[in-house]
Design a protein around this motif. Sequence first.
Motif, PDB file in Angstrom:
ATOM      1  N   PHE A 102     -17.204 -27.357  31.356  1.00 18.47           N
ATOM      2  CA  PHE A 102     -18.227 -26.808  30.481  1.00 18.47           C
ATOM      3  C   PHE A 102     -19.614 -27.332  30.857  1.00 18.47           C
ATOM      4  O   PHE A 102     -20.594 -26.586  30.849  1.00 18.47           O
ATOM      5  N   LEU A 103     -19.706 -28.619  31.198  1.00 16.73           N
ATOM      6  CA  LEU A 103     -20.996 -29.182  31.605  1.00 16.73           C
ATOM      7  C   LEU A 103     -21.516 -28.519  32.873  1.00 16.73           C
ATOM      8  O   LEU A 103     -22.729 -28.318  33.022  1.00 16.73           O
ATOM      9  N   ALA A 104     -20.610 -28.184  33.783  1.00 22.67           N
ATOM     10  CA  ALA A 104     -21.038 -27.512  35.008  1.00 22.67           C
ATOM     11  C   ALA A 104     -21.613 -26.129  34.706  1.00 22.67           C
ATOM     12  O   ALA A 104     -22.519 -25.648  35.406  1.00 22.67           O
ATOM     13  N   TRP A 105     -21.095 -25.501  33.644  1.00 25.50           N
ATOM     14  CA  TRP A 105     -21.559 -24.162  33.271  1.00 25.50           C
ATOM     15  C   TRP A 105     -22.762 -24.214  32.342  1.00 25.50           C
ATOM     16  O   TRP A 105     -23.720 -23.470  32.505  1.00 25.50           O
ATOM     17  N   MET A 106     -22.721 -25.102  31.377  1.00 31.67           N
ATOM     18  CA  MET A 106     -23.727 -25.118  30.321  1.00 31.67           C
ATOM     19  C   MET A 106     -24.379 -26.500  30.236  1.00 31.67           C
ATOM     20  O   MET A 106     -23.761 -27.460  29.786  1.00 31.67           O
ATOM     21  N   GLN A 147     -30.353 -21.489  25.949  1.00 30.52           N
ATOM     22  CA  GLN A 147     -30.367 -20.892  27.285  1.00 30.52           C
ATOM     23  C   GLN A 147     -30.906 -19.459  27.286  1.00 30.52           C
ATOM     24  O   GLN A 147     -30.842 -18.780  28.320  1.00 30.52           O
ATOM     25  N   LEU A 148     -31.401 -18.983  26.135  1.00 26.36           N
ATOM     26  CA  LEU A 148     -32.042 -17.667  26.127  1.00 26.36           C
ATOM     27  C   LEU A 148     -33.218 -17.675  27.106  1.00 26.36           C
ATOM     28  O   LEU A 148     -33.945 -18.666  27.186  1.00 26.36           O
ATOM     29  N   PRO A 149     -33.460 -16.594  27.839  1.00 23.33           N
ATOM     30  CA  PRO A 149     -32.760 -15.300  27.827  1.00 23.33           C
ATOM     31  C   PRO A 149     -31.584 -15.235  28.805  1.00 23.33           C
ATOM     32  O   PRO A 149     -31.021 -14.155  29.011  1.00 23.33           O
ATOM     33  N   HIS A 150     -31.226 -16.364  29.437  1.00 19.28           N
ATOM     34  CA  HIS A 150     -30.143 -16.330  30.433  1.00 19.28           C
ATOM     35  C   HIS A 150     -28.812 -15.940  29.799  1.00 19.28           C
ATOM     36  O   HIS A 150     -27.991 -15.280  30.429  1.00 19.28           O
ATOM     37  N   VAL A 151     -28.583 -16.384  28.567  1.00 20.33           N
ATOM     38  CA  VAL A 151     -27.377 -16.004  27.843  1.00 20.33           C
ATOM     39  C   VAL A 151     -27.764 -14.926  26.827  1.00 20.33           C
ATOM     40  O   VAL A 151     -28.575 -15.180  25.932  1.00 20.33           O
ATOM     41  N   PRO A 152     -27.233 -13.725  26.927  1.00 16.61           N
ATOM     42  CA  PRO A 152     -27.603 -12.646  26.000  1.00 16.61           C
ATOM     43  C   PRO A 152     -27.269 -13.003  24.546  1.00 16.61           C
ATOM     44  O   PRO A 152     -26.282 -13.698  24.283  1.00 16.61           O
ATOM     45  N   ASN A 160     -21.160 -14.005  19.434  1.00 17.24           N
ATOM     46  CA  ASN A 160     -19.703 -14.070  19.588  1.00 17.24           C
ATOM     47  C   ASN A 160     -19.213 -15.507  19.658  1.00 17.24           C
ATOM     48  O   ASN A 160     -18.150 -15.838  19.108  1.00 17.24           O
ATOM     49  N   TRP A 161     -19.960 -16.379  20.333  1.00 17.46           N
ATOM     50  CA  TRP A 161     -19.573 -17.783  20.396  1.00 17.46           C
ATOM     51  C   TRP A 161     -19.665 -18.439  19.016  1.00 17.46           C
ATOM     52  O   TRP A 161     -18.837 -19.291  18.670  1.00 17.46           O
ATOM     53  N   ARG A 162     -20.658 -18.061  18.238  1.00 18.36           N
ATOM     54  CA  ARG A 162     -20.763 -18.594  16.871  1.00 18.36           C
ATOM     55  C   ARG A 162     -19.529 -18.216  16.055  1.00 18.36           C
ATOM     56  O   ARG A 162     -18.972 -19.047  15.334  1.00 18.36           O
ATOM     57  N   ARG A 163     -19.126 -16.967  16.158  1.00 22.50           N
ATOM     58  CA  ARG A 163     -17.932 -16.525  15.428  1.00 22.50           C
ATOM     59  C   ARG A 163     -16.685 -17.246  15.949  1.00 22.50           C
ATOM     60  O   ARG A 163     -15.844 -17.679  15.169  1.00 22.50           O
ATOM     61  N   PHE A 164     -16.582 -17.335  17.265  1.00 21.07           N
ATOM     62  CA  PHE A 164     -15.402 -17.974  17.863  1.00 21.07           C
ATOM     63  C   PHE A 164     -15.283 -19.429  17.406  1.00 21.07           C
ATOM     64  O   PHE A 164     -14.198 -19.880  17.011  1.00 21.07           O
ATOM     65  N   ASP A 165     -16.391 -20.159  17.462  1.00 22.17           N
ATOM     66  CA  ASP A 165     -16.377 -21.562  17.031  1.00 22.17           C
ATOM     67  C   ASP A 165     -15.965 -21.689  15.573  1.00 22.17           C
ATOM     68  O   ASP A 165     -15.152 -22.550  15.207  1.00 22.17           O
ATOM     69  N   THR A 166     -16.537 -20.847  14.735  1.00 18.20           N
ATOM     70  CA  THR A 166     -16.273 -20.944  13.302  1.00 18.20           C
ATOM     71  C   THR A 166     -14.833 -20.563  12.969  1.00 18.20           C
ATOM     72  O   THR A 166     -14.173 -21.234  12.170  1.00 18.20           O
TER      73      THR A 166
END
Length: 429
Positions: free
Chosen positions: A26-30, A322-327, A333-339
Amino acid sequence: MRNRGIANHGGLLWLLLLNLVLRFGFLAWMHPPQSEDFAWYFYHAVDLAKGLGYRRATGGYTAYWPIGYPFFLSLIYRVFPQTVWVGLITNALLSVGIVALTYVLAFRIFARKGVALAAAALYTALPSQIQWNAVLGSEELFTILLMIFLAIFTIPASAMRRPWVAYGSAGVVLGVACDVRPIPLLFPFMAWGIAVIWRRVQWRFYSRVLIYVLAGMAFAILPVTLRNWIAMHHLILISTNGGVNLWQGIYANKGFYWLWNPAQNPLLAAHGNEIKENAIGMNAFFRYLFHHPLNFFENGLYKIRNLYASDQNAVHYTFLAQLPHVPFPVIENWRRFDTYAYYGFMIFALIGFFVRRNLSAAAKFALQMVILYLFYDTVIFLAFPAWSRFRYPMMPMFALFAGSGWIGVGEWFHRMMHRKNTGSKGAGE
């Protein structure tokens, strides 16, 4: 007969390896730019490593945020390169340590490898706990210190050759945790009070334990207090931002709160003097508590609700940064997934609270200590602003119950299937 206490724990080793892969992957990606208090921690850790002291950028010593985490990070930076990446790797390794301690505590309490592995695995599966590794927060260090405190404090009394050493050592670890985040400062007093009320005949024993723990805490906290006295010429136990947080807690039931209108924000009268600012905030909070106790309690319940409502805060500091790199749709969707992952985790934790267990006296004591700290760390947010980030240190403790709940559901399902198959067989015959 094979000793159950030294049974093979190979599953844990594989799980720790998986944690390393997930967290470093994850660190390598984000790896977003550090901002707000995360940037503060980094730059002040670098200054401490260079011998420049704990100072504000504008000059003058500070104690605004507890020195514990930047000081710890500065020790790392005295050996390794002074980069954000080194700090992120350090936090990721601390998180893997938290997973290991979750397993250790779960096995100590439930004496079952399945429950211990489920607890550690469910904690691993929480996406936000991995995402937080991408920022230089104090949560990982604070949480692992809390888990070490519990691991030492809950050693069975029969295994303690010198109880004062064990309880005193636990106090030292808890004191270091307070140097990182002062939240647990009052926990020993609450635990002592409840223990004395619950078992009055043992009040002398509990009082001795309290003294041992407080002595250890004083040993760990006193250097910070002395540093503050020498550097800032004021008696500051750990930090000066407590008054600001308490004042914000009067008004903030959701999210961060600040006003730049002097008529509405008395802290501005301090003109940047953090010692005066702290005192003004403290006074404002206690005046409000005295004159509006019911409002304080009602607002506090909203804060606690906000503490447990969702699990989106990590996304804010990682994907959103990371906006605008991450739409933006991906962020949502990540917020929903985490929750949703958090809700599933907490459902199993809730089930785990009600699973019947046949525990030893030492295991019951350890479990009670975990429940007591969860209660303490929840009710303290009656006073302070709260969101999901502040729930981070409690999640490994909830994982103990989630592991028990997961295994409990599995065993219940197995029994139902066995009864169904047995019933079908009997009907056929």
